[in-house]
Scaffold this motif. Structure first.
Motif, PDB file in Angstrom:
ATOM      1  N   ALA A 176       0.822  -1.205   0.000  1.00 34.91           N
ATOM      2  CA  ALA A 176       0.000   0.000   0.000  1.00 34.91           C
ATOM      3  C   ALA A 176       0.860   1.261   0.000  1.00 34.91           C
ATOM      4  O   ALA A 176       0.575   2.227  -0.724  1.00 34.91           O
ATOM      5  CB  ALA A 176      -0.927  -0.003   1.223  1.00 34.91           C
ATOM      6  N   THR A 177       1.919   1.255   0.787  1.00 32.23           N
ATOM      7  CA  THR A 177       2.824   2.404   0.818  1.00 32.23           C
ATOM      8  C   THR A 177       3.488   2.610  -0.533  1.00 32.23           C
ATOM      9  O   THR A 177       3.641   3.746  -1.007  1.00 32.23           O
ATOM     10  CB  THR A 177       3.893   2.205   1.900  1.00 32.23           C
ATOM     11  OG1 THR A 177       3.270   1.919   3.150  1.00 32.23           O
ATOM     12  CG2 THR A 177       4.765   3.439   2.031  1.00 32.23           C
ATOM     13  N   THR A 178       3.868   1.510  -1.177  1.00 34.08           N
ATOM     14  CA  THR A 178       4.531   1.596  -2.474  1.00 34.08           C
ATOM     15  C   THR A 178       3.588   2.130  -3.546  1.00 34.08           C
ATOM     16  O   THR A 178       3.972   2.982  -4.363  1.00 34.08           O
ATOM     17  CB  THR A 178       5.058   0.210  -2.872  1.00 34.08           C
ATOM     18  OG1 THR A 178       5.974  -0.240  -1.878  1.00 34.08           O
ATOM     19  CG2 THR A 178       5.755   0.258  -4.217  1.00 34.08           C
ATOM     20  N   VAL A 179       2.360   1.640  -3.579  1.00 37.58           N
ATOM     21  CA  VAL A 179       1.386   2.118  -4.575  1.00 37.58           C
ATOM     22  C   VAL A 179       1.110   3.604  -4.369  1.00 37.58           C
ATOM     23  O   VAL A 179       1.095   4.389  -5.331  1.00 37.58           O
ATOM     24  CB  VAL A 179       0.078   1.301  -4.484  1.00 37.58           C
ATOM     25  CG1 VAL A 179      -1.015   1.939  -5.339  1.00 37.58           C
ATOM     26  CG2 VAL A 179       0.322  -0.128  -4.931  1.00 37.58           C
ATOM     27  N   LEU A 180       0.912   4.026  -3.137  1.00 37.32           N
ATOM     28  CA  LEU A 180       0.631   5.434  -2.869  1.00 37.32           C
ATOM     29  C   LEU A 180       1.821   6.315  -3.241  1.00 37.32           C
ATOM     30  O   LEU A 180       1.655   7.382  -3.851  1.00 37.32           O
ATOM     31  CB  LEU A 180       0.278   5.619  -1.397  1.00 37.32           C
ATOM     32  CG  LEU A 180      -0.131   7.035  -0.974  1.00 37.32           C
ATOM     33  CD1 LEU A 180      -1.315   7.532  -1.798  1.00 37.32           C
ATOM     34  CD2 LEU A 180      -0.453   7.071   0.518  1.00 37.32           C
ATOM     35  N   ALA A 378       3.954   1.956  -8.638  1.00 40.82           N
ATOM     36  CA  ALA A 378       2.506   1.760  -8.536  1.00 40.82           C
ATOM     37  C   ALA A 378       2.103   0.390  -9.064  1.00 40.82           C
ATOM     38  O   ALA A 378       1.332  -0.343  -8.417  1.00 40.82           O
ATOM     39  CB  ALA A 378       1.782   2.869  -9.299  1.00 40.82           C
ATOM     40  N   VAL A 379       2.608   0.019 -10.242  1.00 40.72           N
ATOM     41  CA  VAL A 379       2.283  -1.293 -10.802  1.00 40.72           C
ATOM     42  C   VAL A 379       2.922  -2.397  -9.965  1.00 40.72           C
ATOM     43  O   VAL A 379       2.308  -3.440  -9.693  1.00 40.72           O
ATOM     44  CB  VAL A 379       2.737  -1.376 -12.275  1.00 40.72           C
ATOM     45  CG1 VAL A 379       2.500  -2.779 -12.827  1.00 40.72           C
ATOM     46  CG2 VAL A 379       1.997  -0.350 -13.113  1.00 40.72           C
ATOM     47  N   GLY A 380       4.164  -2.196  -9.537  1.00 34.54           N
ATOM     48  CA  GLY A 380       4.836  -3.201  -8.709  1.00 34.54           C
ATOM     49  C   GLY A 380       4.119  -3.453  -7.406  1.00 34.54           C
ATOM     50  O   GLY A 380       4.125  -4.582  -6.889  1.00 34.54           O
TER      51      GLY A 380
END
Length: 769
Positions: A176-180, A378-380
Motif C-alpha cells: 500500500a505504501t509503495t502504490v501510494l 505503482a504497478v509493482g
C-alpha cells in the motif's frame, strides 16, 4: 517592389512599408491570449499526437532503432552481471524492509520491466535500494509490530509471535505504501514537477544516506548477533534500539556470530580482490552470489538450523503470485511515509541518471523519469513489491560492463525471473546472518561519506552545517521526520544567505567599462562623486531593510539621522516664529496703548487708532507724518529672535523689522523654511552627488522592495543626491511598473542598461549643474 539577388527574391522596403511590416511583426510577437493558448493546447494534430506518444512511451522511439549487432551482446553481458547482483541484494534488502526475502526478488523483477517501457535513462538499474528498504522497514514495523501478533503457546503458556500473520500484514502495508508513493510520483511528473528533486542538494542527500546507513547497521545487528531486541519507532527509535541491543549482548548466539564473522571476512577480502583486479577482468567477480551459494551449501550439509539453531531464510514459494489490490484503508496512515519515499527515490534516481547521461551524451527527461519511476512503483505494488529506485552499485556495474540501453534491465529481470520460478527453493537453508553481512559490507561506500565533513569544512561552512544537521536529524528523528527537518533547514539556509548577502561598492577598471568591488580589486578606481552600490542577492521582503542599512553604511551617509535632524530644526524654527509673533503682538499693543495715553491731540487720537485682524496679527499706525498721497501707512511689527543664529545663519528679520500689509507671517515662515537645508545647517558635509544601484543580480522584486526603493529615492533627494538604477532585467522593470514605482519624481530616465551608462550620465549632469 522586389529585386533579385542571385536565386533569392527579396522585397525592397521603403520607410512606410518597413514601419507596417515592423508593426505587424511586433503584433504577432506579442503573447497570445489565454483563450488562444487553451485552444492550442487542446488542438489535436498528427505531429502533436506523435510527439505526445513518443514522450510518454520512450521505448517507441529507441527500440525501432535498436541494433542487435551493436548493442545486443554488451546489453546481454551487462544484464546477466546485474541480474546476478539482484539475487543477493534483493533477498538481503528485503530483511531491511522487514519482509520475507522473496519479496525482495519480486521488487527486482516487475519494476525493472515497467521502467523498460517508460524510462529515459539507459544505464540505471531499477530495483531494491538500501535507503528505501530501511524507510519501508520503519513503516512496516510501526504498523505491524511483533507485539500485535502474539499468540499463546499451548504447551508452556508462553506467548510467541505469529510470524505468518505478521509477515502477511507487513506485505500489505509495504504494498500500500509503495502504490501510494508511486501515484504521488506519477502525479508530480504529469504536472511537470520534475524539478522537485533539485531541493535535495548533494550534501543533504549524502548526509541522509550516511545516516540511513547507520539505521541499516542497527537494524541488522539482530541477525548478525542472533538476538531479538525490541524494535522501536518514532523519534529517538535508533537510540532506544541500540540501547536494547547493548543490553542483550551477553545473550549473543555464538554460532550465528561465527557465521557472520566468517562471511564478513570472506566477503570483504573478495571485494578487495575484486577491486584490485577490476582493470584486468572483463566483468566483476560475483562475490555476493558466490557467498550466498557457499553459505547455503554449508548450512544445508552442516544442518546449521537444526543442530545449532542458526536462523535461516526458510520457505521460499516458487512461482509468481497473482496481482492483488492493496488495502486502501492503510493510505491515510502512510501518506507521509509514501511522500518521503517518492521524493528520496526520485532524487537518487535522477541524480544518478543525469550523471550517466552527461557522461555518454544523451538527455534524461526529469518529468518522464518521475512518471516512469512512479509507474514502476505503482504497478509493482499490485504484485507485492515494495518501493524501489536505482542502485548505485548495480548501475555502475551495468555501465562498466558495457550496457548500452534499457535492454540490459530486461536481461537482468530474466535472471531474477528464472531464480524465482526454478531456483528459489534452493536458498531455503541460507542463513539470515549472511544476508545481513551482505548489507553491512555494501554499506562501505556510504560510510566513506563521512570524509565529506573534512572536505566541506574547507570548501563551504554552510554546506557543512546542512550535512551535519541532516545527519543528526535523520539519526534522531527517524528517516521520515529527518528528511522533512533536513529539507526545511536547507531551505532556511538559502533564505539566510539571501538575507545576509555581500554588499559592495564598485569601482572602474581603468580603460574598460567594467566595474568591480573596490575592496577585492586593488587596481580599480572610484568614480569621484559617484557611489556604485551592489548586492550579491536579489532584493525582496526578507532583506529589503538590510539593503537600505548597507547602502547607508557604504555611502557614508546616515540618511535617517540627517533627515530626523532636519525635521527637528524645522519644528524648532516654527516654534521660534510663533514665539516671535506673539511677542510682536504684545509689543504692538503696549506701544499703541502708550501712544494713546500720551496723545495730546484728540482728533489725532480719533484718526490714528489701532486695529487687530481676526487672525490676531496687529497693525498700528506710526507717529510719522502721512504719506504724500494723504493716507497713513499701516505697518506690521514683527519681532525677531537672535537665537536663530544657532541654525547656522542669521535671520534678516530682527526686532522692529516690519513687513507691509501685502505679506503675512505664514509667507515669511515658508520662505524661511525653504532656506533650511542640511548643507546650511553645517552638521554634515559630503561630496557625493549620485548613487547608482546595480540591480543586475536581481531576478525579481516584490512590493516591499519596491517601497524600499521609493524611500531611497525620496530620502536621498532631500540631501540633493541623485539615485539611478542600472542593469535591471526586463522582468524586474515590469514588476516595478506593476508596483506603481514610477511617477513624476521617479521616471524611467533613472533606469540604465548598464552601470557605465549610468556613470556617464551622472557625470554629464554634474557638469551641467
Amino acid at each position: 517592389g522586389f529585386e533579385r539577388s542571385g536565386l533569392v527574391e527579396r522585397e525592397v522596403l521603403d520607410e512606410q512599408r518597413l514601419e507596417e511590416v515592423t508593426q505587424r511583426k511586433t503584433h504577432s510577437d506579442t503573447h497570445p491570449s489565454l483563450t488562444e493558448r487553451l485552444k492550442d493546447s487542446l488542438r489535436c494534430t498528427v505531429p502533436k499526437l506523435k510527439r505526445s506518444v513518443m514522450s510518454s512511451l520512450p521505448v517507441l522511439y529507441w527500440l525501432p532503432k535498436y541494433s542487435v549487432w551493436d548493442y545486443g551482446m554488451p546489453d546481454l553481458i551487462s544484464g546477466i552481471s546485474v541480474g546476478i547482483m539482484h539475487l543477493p541484494q534483493g533477498m538481503a534488502y528485503a530483511l531491511l524492509a522487514s519482509l520475507p526475502p522473496v519479496f525482495g526478488l519480486y521488487s527486482s523483477l516487475y519494476p525493472a520491466l515497467i521502467y523498460f517501457f517508460f524510462g529515459t535513462s539507459r544505464h540505471i538499474s531499477i530495483g531494491t535500494f538500501t535507503v528505501l528498504s530501511i524507510m519501508v522497514g520503519s513503516v512496516t514495523e510501526r504498523l505491524a509490530p511483533d507485539v500485535a501478533f502474539l499468540k499463546n503457546n499451548g504447551t508452556n503458556f508462553t506467548a510467541e509471535v505469529d510470524i505468518t500473520a505478521r509477515d502477511s500484514y507487513r506485505v500489505q502495508v509495504a504494498a500500500a505504501t509503495t502504490v501510494l508513493g508511486g501515484l504521488i510520483q506519477v502525479v508530480l511528473g504529469l504536472v511537470k514537477f520534475g524539478f522537485v528533486g533539485t531541493y535535495l542538494s548533494e550534501p543533504l542527500v549524502r548526509a541522509y544516506t550516511t545516516a540511513a546507513a547507520g539505521h541499516a547497521v542497527v537494524a541488522q545487528l539482530k541477525n548478525i548477533l542472533g538476538i531479538s531486541p525490541t524494535r522501536f519507532s518514532g523519534p529517538l527509535s535508533l537510540v532506544y534500539t541500540l540501547k536494547d541491543v547493548c543490553s542483550l549482548l551477553p545473550q549473543t548466539h555464538l554460532p550465528t556470530l561465527v557465521v557472520s564473522a566468517v562471511s564478513m571476512v570472506f566477503l570483504i577480502a573478495a571485494k578487495e580482490l575484486n577491486s584490485f583486479l577490476s582493470s584486468k577482468l572483463p566483468v566483476p567477480i560475483p562475490v555476493e552470489l558466490i557467498t550466498i551459494v557457499a553459505a547455503t551449501l554449508i548450512s544445508n550439509y552442516a544442518y546449521l538450523n537444526s543442530n545449532y539453531t542458526v536462523s535461516v531464510v526458510g520457505e521460499i514459494p516458487s512461482g509468481l503470485s497473482p496481482p492483488s489490490v492493496p488495502d486502501v484503508s492503510i493510505f491515510g496512515e502512510v501518506i507521509g511515509d509514501a511522500f518521503a519515499l517518492a521524493i528520496v527515490g526520485y532524487a537518487i534516481s535522477i541524480s544518478l541518471g543525469k550523471t550517466f547521461a552527461l557522461k555518454h551524451g544523451y538527455k534524461v527527461d526529469s518529468n518522464q523519469e518521475l512518471v516512469a519511476l512512479g509507474l514502476s512503483n505503482a504497478v509493482g505494488g499490485f504484485f507485492q513489491c515494495y518501493s524501489v529506485c536505482c542502485s548505485m552499485s548495480r548501475s555502475l556495474i551495468q555501465e562498466t560492463t558495457g550496457g548500452k540501453t534499457q535492454m540490459a534491465g530486461v536481461a537482468s529481470a530474466v535472471i531474477v525471473l528464472v531464480t524465482i520460478l526454478k531456483l528459489g527453493a534452493l536458498f531455503q537453508e541460507l542463513p539470515k546472518a549472511v544476508l545481513a553481512v551482505i548489507v553491512f559490507v555494501n554499506l562501505k561506500g556510504m560510510f566513506k561519506q563521512y570524509s565529506d565533513i573534512v572536505t566541506l569544512w574547507r570548501r563551504s561552512k554552510f554546506d557543512l552545517v546542512v550535512w551535519l544537521v541532516t545527519w543528526v536529524s535523520t539519526l534522531l528523528l527517524n528517516l521520515d521526520l529527518g528528511l522533512a527537518a533536513s529539507i526545511s533547514f536547507a531551505l532556511l539556509t538559502v533564505i539566510f544567505r539571501t538575507q545576509l548577502p555581500t554588499y559592495s561598492v564598485l569601482g572602474n577598471v581603468p580603460g574598460t567599462e567594467l566595474y568591480v568591488d573596490i575592496e577585492t580589486h586593488r587596481e580599480v578606481r572610484e568614480i569621484p562623486g559617484v557611489t556604485i552600490f551592489r548586492s550579491s542577492a536579489t532584493v525582496y521582503y526578507a532583506n529589503a531593510e538590510l539593503y537600505l542599512e548597507a547602502l547607508k553604511e557604504k555611502s557614508g551617509l546616515d540618511i535617517s539621522k540627517m533627515i530626523i535632524y532636519k525635521r527637528r530644526q524645522e519644528a524648532k524654527q516654527k516654534r521660534r516664529e510663533r514665539r516671535a509673533e506673539r511677542r510682536a503682538k504684545r509689543q504692538a499693543k503696549r506701544e499703541v496703548k502708550c501712544w494713546m495715553d500720551t496723545s495730546i491731540d484728540g482728533n489725532d487720537k480719533e484718526d490714528q487708532g489701532w486695529t487687530e485682524r481676526e487672525n490676531g496679527t496687529v497693525f498700528v499706525i506710526p507717529t510719522s507724518p502721512r504719506a504724500t498721497d494723504g493716507h497713513c501707512r499701516w505697518e506690521y511689527l514683527k519681532g525677531g529672535d537672535p537665537d536663530c543664529t544657532s541654525l547656522g545663519w542669521m535671520s534678516e528679520l530682527q526686532d522692529g523689522d516690519t513687513t507691509t500689509l501685502g505679506s503675512s507671517s505664514e509667507d515669511t515662515l515658508s520662505r524661511d523654511l525653504e532656506r533650511v537645508s542640511l548643507g546650511s545647517l553645517g552638521k554634515w558635509t559630503w561630496d557625493i552627488h549620485s548613487i547608482i544601484l546595480d540591480l543586475s543580480t536581481a531576478n525579481f522584486i516584490d512590493t516591499v522592495a519596491i517601497k524600499t526603493m521609493k524611500n531611497i529615492f525620496q530620502d536621498f533627494s532631500e540631501i540633493d543626491v541623485d539615485i539611478y538604477m542600472a542593469g535591471c532585467q526586463a522582468s524586474v522593470v515590469e514588476q516595478l511598473e506593476l508596483g506603481d514605482f514610477f511617477s513624476e519624481s521617479i521616471t524611467k530616465r533613472r533606469l540604465f542598461a548598464s552601470v557605465h551608462d549610468a556613470v556617464e550620465t551622472s557625470k554629464q549632469l554634474c557638469i551641467l549643474i
